[in-house]
Design an enzyme around this catalytic site. Structure first.
Site, PDB file in Angstrom:
ATOM      1  N   LYS A 194      32.663  41.099  26.996  1.00 41.24           N
ATOM      2  CA  LYS A 194      32.479  41.433  25.583  1.00 41.24           C
ATOM      3  C   LYS A 194      33.824  41.295  24.883  1.00 41.24           C
ATOM      4  O   LYS A 194      34.772  42.011  25.198  1.00 41.24           O
ATOM      5  CB  LYS A 194      31.950  42.859  25.444  1.00 41.24           C
ATOM      6  N   ASP A 199      35.909  46.160  15.801  1.00 38.54           N
ATOM      7  CA  ASP A 199      34.554  46.643  15.545  1.00 38.54           C
ATOM      8  C   ASP A 199      34.575  47.701  14.459  1.00 38.54           C
ATOM      9  O   ASP A 199      34.908  48.861  14.701  1.00 38.54           O
ATOM     10  CB  ASP A 199      33.953  47.212  16.832  1.00 38.54           C
ATOM     11  N   LYS A 206      31.585  52.776  11.131  1.00 38.55           N
ATOM     12  CA  LYS A 206      32.246  53.859  11.850  1.00 38.55           C
ATOM     13  C   LYS A 206      33.094  54.694  10.888  1.00 38.55           C
ATOM     14  O   LYS A 206      33.493  54.217   9.823  1.00 38.55           O
ATOM     15  CB  LYS A 206      33.165  53.287  12.938  1.00 38.55           C
ATOM     16  N   ASP A 217      37.948  46.884  21.663  1.00 37.00           N
ATOM     17  CA  ASP A 217      36.555  46.567  21.961  1.00 37.00           C
ATOM     18  C   ASP A 217      36.401  45.190  22.602  1.00 37.00           C
ATOM     19  O   ASP A 217      35.285  44.779  22.911  1.00 37.00           O
ATOM     20  CB  ASP A 217      35.706  46.675  20.687  1.00 37.00           C
ATOM     21  N   ASP A 276      26.172  48.778  14.844  1.00 37.48           N
ATOM     22  CA  ASP A 276      27.279  49.210  15.706  1.00 37.48           C
ATOM     23  C   ASP A 276      26.912  49.108  17.182  1.00 37.48           C
ATOM     24  O   ASP A 276      27.724  49.428  18.044  1.00 37.48           O
ATOM     25  CB  ASP A 276      27.692  50.646  15.358  1.00 37.48           C
ATOM     26  N   GLU A 278      26.556  46.265  18.709  1.00 37.55           N
ATOM     27  CA  GLU A 278      26.710  44.812  18.653  1.00 37.55           C
ATOM     28  C   GLU A 278      27.101  44.186  19.982  1.00 37.55           C
ATOM     29  O   GLU A 278      26.858  43.002  20.220  1.00 37.55           O
ATOM     30  CB  GLU A 278      27.748  44.441  17.577  1.00 37.55           C
ATOM     31  N   ARG A 280      25.981  44.504  23.020  1.00 39.91           N
ATOM     32  CA  ARG A 280      24.852  44.001  23.811  1.00 39.91           C
ATOM     33  C   ARG A 280      24.255  42.742  23.187  1.00 39.91           C
ATOM     34  O   ARG A 280      23.691  41.903  23.901  1.00 39.91           O
ATOM     35  CB  ARG A 280      23.806  45.103  23.968  1.00 39.91           C
TER      36      ARG A 280
END
Length: 428
Positions: A194, A199, A206, A217, A276, A278, A280
Site C-alpha cells: 500500500k 492520506d 480526518k 501511510d 478513508d 482507501e 483496501r
C-alpha cells in the site's frame, strides 16, 4: 583514540547501588554496561531499551565491546539506538557484514517512510524504490510505472479512483526481480505494498491530529520494498515481483465520493461508504495483478486499519490468512527473526461483513473504524480479490510500522518492523 562509548553486556547480577535496578544500562568511566538475566526474550527488550536510553543521553557514537554480543542482541541494541534521522554511529562487536547489510536496508526503509509528503508522492516513491533495487541488482531488475489515466485504460480502477484528485498522478509500480534472466521463469512470490503517500481521508476527512502522521501511510510499500532489497542482498535466487499501489488520497472536485461504485478489472463492484478506507481499494488492484502472474505466494503489507493497532498494540504487526500452513510458517519465521507478529481472525465468511445494497460489497461498514472486527473485515474485503480463494496469500496489517512519538523501545517515526520477516520468507 576512539571517541565511541564502549557498551558491554554481562550475564551477572546487577550490583551498582548508585543506580536503580530498573535502569536498562549503567554508565560510568569504563563505558556502559547492560546486565542480563536468564530470560533471553526479556534480555532483548532490555538491550533495546538500553539503546534508547543512550540515544536519549545524547551519545552519538558507540562501540559494542566484549563477549556476549550475538547477532540478535546487537540488532536489538541497534533498533533502540537508531534515532529518528538515523545519525547515530554504531560499531559492531561481530557479524559486522550481515548486521551492516541489514541496518543499511532497514534505515533506508525507515527514511523512506519518514520523508515529508512534499518529497514522497506516488511517482517519486515508485522512482526511489526502482532505483534502489536496480542499484542492488542492475542485471536482474526491470520495472515499469503505470500512471494517471493509463491506470484506467488498463483496468486498475482502485488506484486511479483513490488518487485522481491529486495533482500528483496515482501510479502502479511493477518491478520484476528475475535472477534467472529467463522471461518464462515462474514467479515465486508477488509482494504488494500500500503506497498511499498522504492520506487526508478524502471526503471522510480526518482530524488534524489524525492526519499529522499520514505521510506514513505508504509504510506497506516501503516495507515490502525493503524486504525485497534485503532478500536480494542476502542472495535471493527466486523470481519475485514487487507491486506498489501508489496514490495520494486528497480532495477536490474530481475526488471520489461516498456512494460511488467502483467496477474492478474482474467485474467486482464496490460501493464506497468511507473514503478513508482507501488502502483496501488500491490493494485490490495489486491482488488482481498478482493473480494474473500465477505466482505461488502473494504477500501484501499495509498500514491498513486502526483496528489492528487497537488489537495488537504498536509493538506487533497483525497477520491475516486463510492458508493455515503458510500463516504458521510466517509466525515461526517472525519468531526466528525476533519480530513481533500476531495472527488475527480471518475466515471466508469475513468477505460478507461489508455488504452493500448497490454493489457486490462495500469497502467498509458505514460506522467509525469499520465497526467491531474492523481489521478482519478489511482483510475479508481483500480476500474477495485474492487468487485461489486466498491459498498462498498472506496479509500483513503493519500496526507496528510507525510510532507518533518516542517510547522506551523506539524513536519517533518508522520502525521497519516486518522487513526481516518478509525477507526471510522470500529466502526460505
Amino acid at each position: 583514540m576512539s571517541t565511541a562509548l564502549a557498551v558491554f553486556v554481562v550475564q551477572q547480577e546487577f550490583s551498582d547501588a548508585s543506580w536503580k535496578k530498573s535502569a536498562p544500562v549503567i554508565v560510568n568511566e569504563n563505558g556502559a554496561t547492560i546486565y542480563l538475566s536468564a530470560n533471553e526474550g526479556e534480555n532483548l527488550r532490555k538491550v533495546q531499551k538500553a539503546g534508547r536510553q543512550l540515544d536519549n543521553l545524547g551519545i552519538a557514537s558507540v562501540q559494542l565491546s566484549g563477549e556476549g554480543w550475538d547477532f540478535e542482541r546487537q540488532w536489538a541494541f541497534a533498533n533502540g539506538y537508531t534515532d529518528t534521522r538515523s545519525k547515530n554511529k554504531l560499531q559492531w562487536a561481530s557479524n559486522a557484514e550481515a548486521l551492516s547489510q541489514t541496518r543499511n536496508i532497514v534505515n533506508w526503509t525507515r527514511e523512506l517512510i519518514n520523508l515529508p509528503p512534499a518529497d514522497i508522492y506516488p511517482e517519486s516513491l515508485a522512482k526511489r524504490v526502482a532505483e534502489k533495487l536496480e542499484s542492488i541488482a542492475p542485471d536482474q531488475v526491470s520495472s515499469k510505472v503505470i500512471m494517471g489515466d493509463d491506470l484506467k485504460q488498463e483496468g486498475w480502477m482502485g488506484i486511479h479512483t483513490v488518487g485522481r484528485a491529486s495533482k500528483h498522478a496515482p501510479c502502479m509500480l511493477v518491478l520484476d526481480y528475475n535472477p534467472t534472466n529467463n522471461a518464462d521463469a515462474e514467479v515465486d512470490t508477488v509482494l504488494i505494498g500500500k503506497g498511499i503517500t498522504f492520506d487526508s481521508g478524502g471526503y471522510s476527512l480526518k482530524s488534524s491530529e489524525g492526519m499529522l502522521a499520514m505521510k506514513c501511510d505508504m509504510g506497506g510499500a516501503a516495507t515490502v520494498a525493503g524486504a525485497l532489497a534485503l532478500a536480494v542482498e542476502q542472495g535471493l535466487q527466486k523470481r519475485v515481483q514487487l507491486v506498489l499501489c501508489c496514490a495520494e488520497n486528497l480532495v477536490d472536485g474530481t475526488a471520489y465520493k461516498l456512494g460511488d461504485v467502483i467496477t474492478y478489472k474482474n467485474g467486482t463492484t464496490v460501493e464506497v461508504v468511507n473514503t478513508d478506507a482507501e488502502g483496501r481499494l488500491v490493494l485490490a488492484d495489486g491482488l488482481l495483478y498478482a493473480g494474473e502472474t500465477g505466482a505461488k505466494r502473494i504477500i501484501d503489507a499495509a498500514t491498513l486499519t486502526g483496528a489492528a493497532q487497537v488489537a495488537v498494540g504498536n509493538e506487533y504487526n497483525a497477520l491475516f490468512s486463510v492458508d493455515d500452513e503458510l500463516a504458521n510458517k510466517a509466525l515461526s519465521t517472525a519468531a526466528a527473526q525476533r519480530e513481533n507478529l500476531w495472527r488475527l481472525p480471518l475466515q471466508p465468511w469475513h468477505k460478507e461483513n461489508t455488504p452493500s445494497a448497490f454493489a457486490d460489497c462495500a469497502n467498509s461498514r458505514p460506522q467509525k473504524g469499520g465497526g467491531s472486527g474492523g481489521a478482519s473485515n478489511a482483510a475479508g474485503f481483500l480476500l474477495r480479490f485474492a487468487p485461489r480463494d486466498g491459498q498462498g496469500w498472506l496479509h500483513f496489517d503493519i500496526a507496528g510500522a510507525y510510532h507518533n512519538s518516542a517510547n522506551a523501545m523506539w524513536a519517533t517515526g518508522a520502525t521497519a518492523l516486518g522487513v526481516r520477516t518478509i525477507a526471510a520468507l522470500l529466502n526460505d
